[in-house]
Design an enzyme around this catalytic site. Structure first.
Site, mmCIF file in Angstrom:
data_model
loop_
_atom_site.group_PDB
_atom_site.id
_atom_site.type_symbol
_atom_site.label_atom_id
_atom_site.label_comp_id
_atom_site.label_asym_id
_atom_site.label_seq_id
_atom_site.Cartn_x
_atom_site.Cartn_y
_atom_site.Cartn_z
ATOM 1 N N LYS A 62 0.824 -1.210 0.000
ATOM 2 C CA LYS A 62 0.000 0.000 0.000
ATOM 3 C C LYS A 62 0.857 1.259 0.000
ATOM 4 O O LYS A 62 0.608 2.203 -0.768
ATOM 5 C CB LYS A 62 -0.927 -0.012 1.225
ATOM 6 C CG LYS A 62 -1.987 -1.101 1.195
ATOM 7 C CD LYS A 62 -2.671 -1.259 2.550
ATOM 8 C CE LYS A 62 -3.662 -2.414 2.529
ATOM 9 N NZ LYS A 62 -4.290 -2.667 3.852
ATOM 10 N N GLN A 109 -3.992 -0.964 10.109
ATOM 11 C CA GLN A 109 -3.926 -2.302 9.522
ATOM 12 C C GLN A 109 -4.478 -3.341 10.499
ATOM 13 O O GLN A 109 -4.077 -3.400 11.654
ATOM 14 C CB GLN A 109 -2.480 -2.645 9.148
ATOM 15 C CG GLN A 109 -2.321 -3.997 8.481
ATOM 16 C CD GLN A 109 -2.995 -4.077 7.125
ATOM 17 O OE1 GLN A 109 -2.998 -3.106 6.372
ATOM 18 N NE2 GLN A 109 -3.565 -5.215 6.821
ATOM 19 N N ASP A 132 -10.301 3.658 5.171
ATOM 20 C CA ASP A 132 -10.713 2.252 5.162
ATOM 21 C C ASP A 132 -12.231 2.118 5.235
ATOM 22 O O ASP A 132 -12.764 1.020 5.073
ATOM 23 C CB ASP A 132 -10.075 1.499 6.337
ATOM 24 C CG ASP A 132 -9.244 0.312 5.874
ATOM 25 O OD1 ASP A 132 -9.171 0.077 4.649
ATOM 26 O OD2 ASP A 132 -8.660 -0.380 6.720
#
Length: 300
Positions: free
Chosen positions: A50, A94, A117
């Site tokens: 990412k 994450q 997200d």
């Protein structure tokens, strides 16, 4: 006739090209921060991918590494600091987090405007109402793949296997918003195999290798395999496999995403798109503040 194997990498490149073009409207590069707690090898691989892509595009990207024994308070403190930094437009935590840390509490601490997200309850609520907000990256990528194959989903029967907050629930909401008829299954669902056989669009997101067999699939259906599981290879090392028995499905489905190379690249591309979306929205908010202050002064 064999199914079309969807090239997720090619679709992802198009999304990234659009993101690069969209950056021209900003007065600075978008800022993305990723919090990575623990030493899970897969998480480190995902984060590296990412951040690498973000920097390639021209984003200012950084990683906050925390040890496996980090506390929830430490994670929350890092999030608070990032919320306060104006040059950071997107924050990604994450998952999974180390044991003992409440994931929902952590997600709730992220500024919804920076929640690239799409996991904050406010963004989840907006998605369920069809009222905008930042959308979780993997379901967003899945929808882009589906619409590249079938632009109009009206009346299609879509089945989503899995009901997680990250993929299953938002995936079902997006399909419903696209006017598909949606059936969602989970671990307690009876006759999942029978339900799947009626799907025009089948999305599996449970992380169980080989769960979906060829005889689960309706002929010519679109199959999206979101599952990513690391399995050991006999000769050593690991490989990534999906939920779908690929070779079996290839002889039944109309189109199918491979693992790897299908949904995964689109997830990263949509993270870039979400970060640009967040940066644009925050830039517009900054521009509107002086106008509001000036208007109030003039009215006074």
């Amino acid at each position: 006739m064999l199914a079309e194997i969807v090239d997720g990498r090619a679709l992802a490149r198009k999304v990234v090209e659009d993101v690069r073009a969209g950056m021209a409207s900003l007065d600075r590069a978008p800022g993305l921060a990723v919090i990575l707690a623990g030493d899970d090898p897969a998480s480190h691989v995902y984060v590296n991918g990412k951040v690498k892509r973000a920097r390639e595009i021209g984003f200012n990207a950084e990683v906050i590494l925390l040890p496996a024994d980090t506390t929830e308070d430490r994670v929350l403190a890092e999030i608070a600091a990032l919320n306060a930094r104006d040059e950071i437009d997107g924050i990604l935590v994450q998952l999974p987090l180390p044991d003992g840390i409440n994931t929902l509490r952590v997600m709730a601490a992220v500024d919804p405007a920076k929640d690239v997200d799409g996991l904050h309850a406010l963004n989840a609520g907006r998605l369920s109402q069809g009222s905008g907000g930042l959308i979780p990256c993997t379901p967003l990528g899945c929808m882009k793949i589906i619409r590249s194959l079938v632009p109009d989903l009206t009346g299609s029967h879509a089945v989503v296997i899995g009901s997680s907050n990250i993929v299953g629930k938002p995936m079902a909401a997006l399909l419903l918003d696209a006017r598909a008829t949606v059936t969602q299954t989970h671990i307690h669902t009876r006759d999942t195999q029978f339900i799947c056989r009626g799907a025009d669009i089948l999305v599996s997101a449970v992380g169980k290798p080989g769960l979906v067999r060829g005889d689960w699939i309706k002929p010519r259906a679109i199959v999206l395999d979101v599952g990513t599981t690391r399995v050991a290879k006999p000769e050593g090392g690991h490989r990534i496999v999906g939920d779908v028995a690929f070779e079996e499905a290839l002889h039944v489905a109309g189109a199918i995403t491979p693992v790897p190379g299908g949904v995964g690249p689109m997830t990263i591309a949509c993270l870039m798109e979400n970060t640009l979306t967040a940066a644009r929205a925050r830039a517009e908010a900054r521009r509107s503040v002086p106008r509001s202050v000036a208007e109030k002064a003039w009215l006074a």
